[in-house]
Design an enzyme around this catalytic site. Structure first.
Site, PDB file in Angstrom:
ATOM      1  N   TRP A  27     -44.044  -7.890   4.008  1.00 22.53           N
ATOM      2  CA  TRP A  27     -43.945  -7.326   5.710  1.00 22.53           C
ATOM      3  C   TRP A  27     -44.402  -5.987   5.919  1.00 22.53           C
ATOM      4  O   TRP A  27     -44.098  -5.128   5.265  1.00 22.53           O
ATOM      5  CB  TRP A  27     -42.426  -7.610   5.994  1.00 22.53           C
ATOM      6  CG  TRP A  27     -42.555  -7.861   7.526  1.00 22.53           C
ATOM      7  CD1 TRP A  27     -42.328  -6.776   8.650  1.00 22.53           C
ATOM      8  CD2 TRP A  27     -42.623  -9.090   8.179  1.00 22.53           C
ATOM      9  NE1 TRP A  27     -42.097  -7.572   9.798  1.00 22.53           N
ATOM     10  CE2 TRP A  27     -42.450  -8.723   9.674  1.00 22.53           C
ATOM     11  CE3 TRP A  27     -42.626 -10.446   7.777  1.00 22.53           C
ATOM     12  CZ2 TRP A  27     -42.192  -9.942  10.590  1.00 22.53           C
ATOM     13  CZ3 TRP A  27     -42.725 -11.489   8.844  1.00 22.53           C
ATOM     14  CH2 TRP A  27     -42.381 -11.122  10.243  1.00 22.53           C
ATOM     15  N   TYR A  62     -35.390  -7.157   3.280  1.00 22.21           N
ATOM     16  CA  TYR A  62     -34.131  -7.619   3.124  1.00 22.21           C
ATOM     17  C   TYR A  62     -34.041  -8.299   1.722  1.00 22.21           C
ATOM     18  O   TYR A  62     -32.908  -8.257   0.957  1.00 22.21           O
ATOM     19  CB  TYR A  62     -33.800  -8.702   4.290  1.00 22.21           C
ATOM     20  CG  TYR A  62     -31.975  -9.047   4.028  1.00 22.21           C
ATOM     21  CD1 TYR A  62     -31.279  -8.371   4.486  1.00 22.21           C
ATOM     22  CD2 TYR A  62     -31.752 -10.178   3.685  1.00 22.21           C
ATOM     23  CE1 TYR A  62     -29.690  -8.647   4.632  1.00 22.21           C
ATOM     24  CE2 TYR A  62     -30.669 -10.600   3.483  1.00 22.21           C
ATOM     25  CZ  TYR A  62     -29.650  -9.775   4.047  1.00 22.21           C
ATOM     26  OH  TYR A  62     -28.214 -10.328   3.829  1.00 22.21           O
ATOM     27  N   GLU A  63     -35.122  -8.868   1.220  1.00 21.73           N
ATOM     28  CA  GLU A  63     -35.060  -9.292  -0.079  1.00 21.73           C
ATOM     29  C   GLU A  63     -35.236  -8.541  -1.407  1.00 21.73           C
ATOM     30  O   GLU A  63     -35.159  -8.847  -2.406  1.00 21.73           O
ATOM     31  CB  GLU A  63     -36.108 -10.498  -0.060  1.00 21.73           C
ATOM     32  CG  GLU A  63     -36.092 -11.835   0.822  1.00 21.73           C
ATOM     33  CD  GLU A  63     -36.240 -11.295   2.262  1.00 21.73           C
ATOM     34  OE1 GLU A  63     -35.645 -12.249   3.021  1.00 21.73           O
ATOM     35  OE2 GLU A  63     -37.201 -10.596   2.664  1.00 21.73           O
ATOM     36  N   VAL A  90     -40.672  -1.487   4.328  1.00 21.48           N
ATOM     37  CA  VAL A  90     -40.964  -0.596   5.729  1.00 21.48           C
ATOM     38  C   VAL A  90     -40.022  -1.583   6.569  1.00 21.48           C
ATOM     39  O   VAL A  90     -40.453  -2.694   6.868  1.00 21.48           O
ATOM     40  CB  VAL A  90     -42.325  -0.659   6.040  1.00 21.48           C
ATOM     41  CG1 VAL A  90     -42.556  -0.123   7.467  1.00 21.48           C
ATOM     42  CG2 VAL A  90     -43.045   0.127   5.191  1.00 21.48           C
ATOM     43  N   LEU A  91     -39.223  -0.648   7.373  1.00 18.97           N
ATOM     44  CA  LEU A  91     -38.468  -1.475   8.562  1.00 18.97           C
ATOM     45  C   LEU A  91     -38.948  -0.656   9.842  1.00 18.97           C
ATOM     46  O   LEU A  91     -38.797   0.699   9.718  1.00 18.97           O
ATOM     47  CB  LEU A  91     -37.139  -1.534   8.228  1.00 18.97           C
ATOM     48  CG  LEU A  91     -36.456  -2.348   7.111  1.00 18.97           C
ATOM     49  CD1 LEU A  91     -35.109  -1.934   6.800  1.00 18.97           C
ATOM     50  CD2 LEU A  91     -36.975  -3.778   7.333  1.00 18.97           C
ATOM     51  N   ILE A  92     -39.231  -1.215  10.853  1.00 17.09           N
ATOM     52  CA  ILE A  92     -39.656  -0.726  12.052  1.00 17.09           C
ATOM     53  C   ILE A  92     -38.682  -1.174  13.124  1.00 17.09           C
ATOM     54  O   ILE A  92     -38.530  -2.544  13.359  1.00 17.09           O
ATOM     55  CB  ILE A  92     -41.096  -0.794  12.387  1.00 17.09           C
ATOM     56  CG1 ILE A  92     -41.956  -0.237  11.158  1.00 17.09           C
ATOM     57  CG2 ILE A  92     -41.548  -0.216  13.725  1.00 17.09           C
ATOM     58  CD1 ILE A  92     -43.366  -0.631  11.482  1.00 17.09           C
ATOM     59  N   THR A  96     -33.999  -5.213  19.292  1.00 17.51           N
ATOM     60  CA  THR A  96     -32.892  -5.922  19.056  1.00 17.51           C
ATOM     61  C   THR A  96     -31.998  -4.914  17.988  1.00 17.51           C
ATOM     62  O   THR A  96     -32.636  -4.094  17.561  1.00 17.51           O
ATOM     63  CB  THR A  96     -32.931  -7.346  18.620  1.00 17.51           C
ATOM     64  OG1 THR A  96     -33.553  -7.500  17.089  1.00 17.51           O
ATOM     65  CG2 THR A  96     -33.791  -8.070  19.540  1.00 17.51           C
ATOM     66  N   HIS A  98     -31.443  -6.017  15.127  1.00 18.19           N
ATOM     67  CA  HIS A  98     -31.975  -6.571  13.628  1.00 18.19           C
ATOM     68  C   HIS A  98     -32.237  -5.458  12.828  1.00 18.19           C
ATOM     69  O   HIS A  98     -31.892  -5.427  11.701  1.00 18.19           O
ATOM     70  CB  HIS A  98     -33.340  -7.322  13.839  1.00 18.19           C
ATOM     71  CG  HIS A  98     -33.894  -8.026  12.776  1.00 18.19           C
ATOM     72  ND1 HIS A  98     -35.021  -7.688  12.276  1.00 18.19           N
ATOM     73  CD2 HIS A  98     -33.500  -9.053  12.065  1.00 18.19           C
ATOM     74  CE1 HIS A  98     -34.915  -8.403  11.236  1.00 18.19           C
ATOM     75  NE2 HIS A  98     -34.386  -9.291  10.989  1.00 18.19           N
ATOM     76  N   ARG A 137     -45.931   8.356   7.759  1.00 16.07           N
ATOM     77  CA  ARG A 137     -45.303   8.476   6.511  1.00 16.07           C
ATOM     78  C   ARG A 137     -45.935   7.951   5.401  1.00 16.07           C
ATOM     79  O   ARG A 137     -45.622   8.079   4.051  1.00 16.07           O
ATOM     80  CB  ARG A 137     -43.772   7.957   6.592  1.00 16.07           C
ATOM     81  CG  ARG A 137     -42.810   9.022   7.506  1.00 16.07           C
ATOM     82  CD  ARG A 137     -41.869   8.483   8.094  1.00 16.07           C
ATOM     83  NE  ARG A 137     -41.026   9.424   8.739  1.00 16.07           N
ATOM     84  CZ  ARG A 137     -41.361   9.822   9.854  1.00 16.07           C
ATOM     85  NH1 ARG A 137     -42.289   9.587  10.683  1.00 16.07           N
ATOM     86  NH2 ARG A 137     -40.588  11.036  10.571  1.00 16.07           N
TER      87      ARG A 137
END
Length: 169
Positions: A27, A62-63, A90-92, A96, A98, A137
């Protein structure tokens, strides 16, 4: 507010004898690819041989904890154990909750994983408020580019494996 990275350690570490696992989410692939490349280039500059960098993927951040555990176990079972592993994701933030749930649970799971796999697990999870922050980053936003955090993770992997890995004592 530019972050400059780890800085130089008191000692330069020789990574020529270590095996490093990189497991990354797919992702946000453009950002992930830049971070993985930065980690590999930095480790190569510290002597880690290309053949000793093993790369695996999982669908998303998450995995990463479960995938990392299985990856480490698989390499050991194959007789090719790792000395250190770098999960990269990477989480953006979106609109929500989430982001908060995934960031928190993944961070805690990766932190706790170190004791389960008995090796350094480098925290390679970017948690950014915007895509622009993530691009900066990863060193690929020309207008606001910082350094590539993957380089820091590669340097940390070598230092931790050499100083505290199974073969360090």
């Amino acid at each position: 507010m530019a972050v400059k990275g780890l800085g130089k350690p008191d000692q330069v570490y020789d990574g020529s004898k270590i095996r490093v696992g990189i497991i990354h989410a797919r992702w946000n692939r453009v950002i992930i690819d830049a971070l993985v490349k930065g980690a590999i280039e930095r480790m190569a500059s510290l002597g880690v041989e290309e053949k000793n960098i093993i790369i695996e993927t999982v669908p998303g951040s998450y995995e990463l904890p479960w995938g990392t555990k299985r990856f480490v176990d698989r390499q050991a079972k194959l007789g090719e154990p790792l000395d250190v592993v770098i999960p990269i994701g990477v989480l953006i933030k979106g609109s929500t909750m989430h982001f908060e749930y995934i960031s928190d649970s993944t961070t805690h799971a990766l932190m706790n994983l170190q004791e389960k796999v008995d090796m350094p697990v480098i925290f390679g999870l970017l948690t950014c408020m915007t895509e622009e922050q993530a691009l900066a980053r990863a060193g690929i936003d020309e207008a606001h580019s910082m350094h590539n955090h993957g380089e820091d993770w590669g340097a940390a992997a070598v230092e931790m494996a050499v100083k505290f890995g199974k073969n360090a004592f």
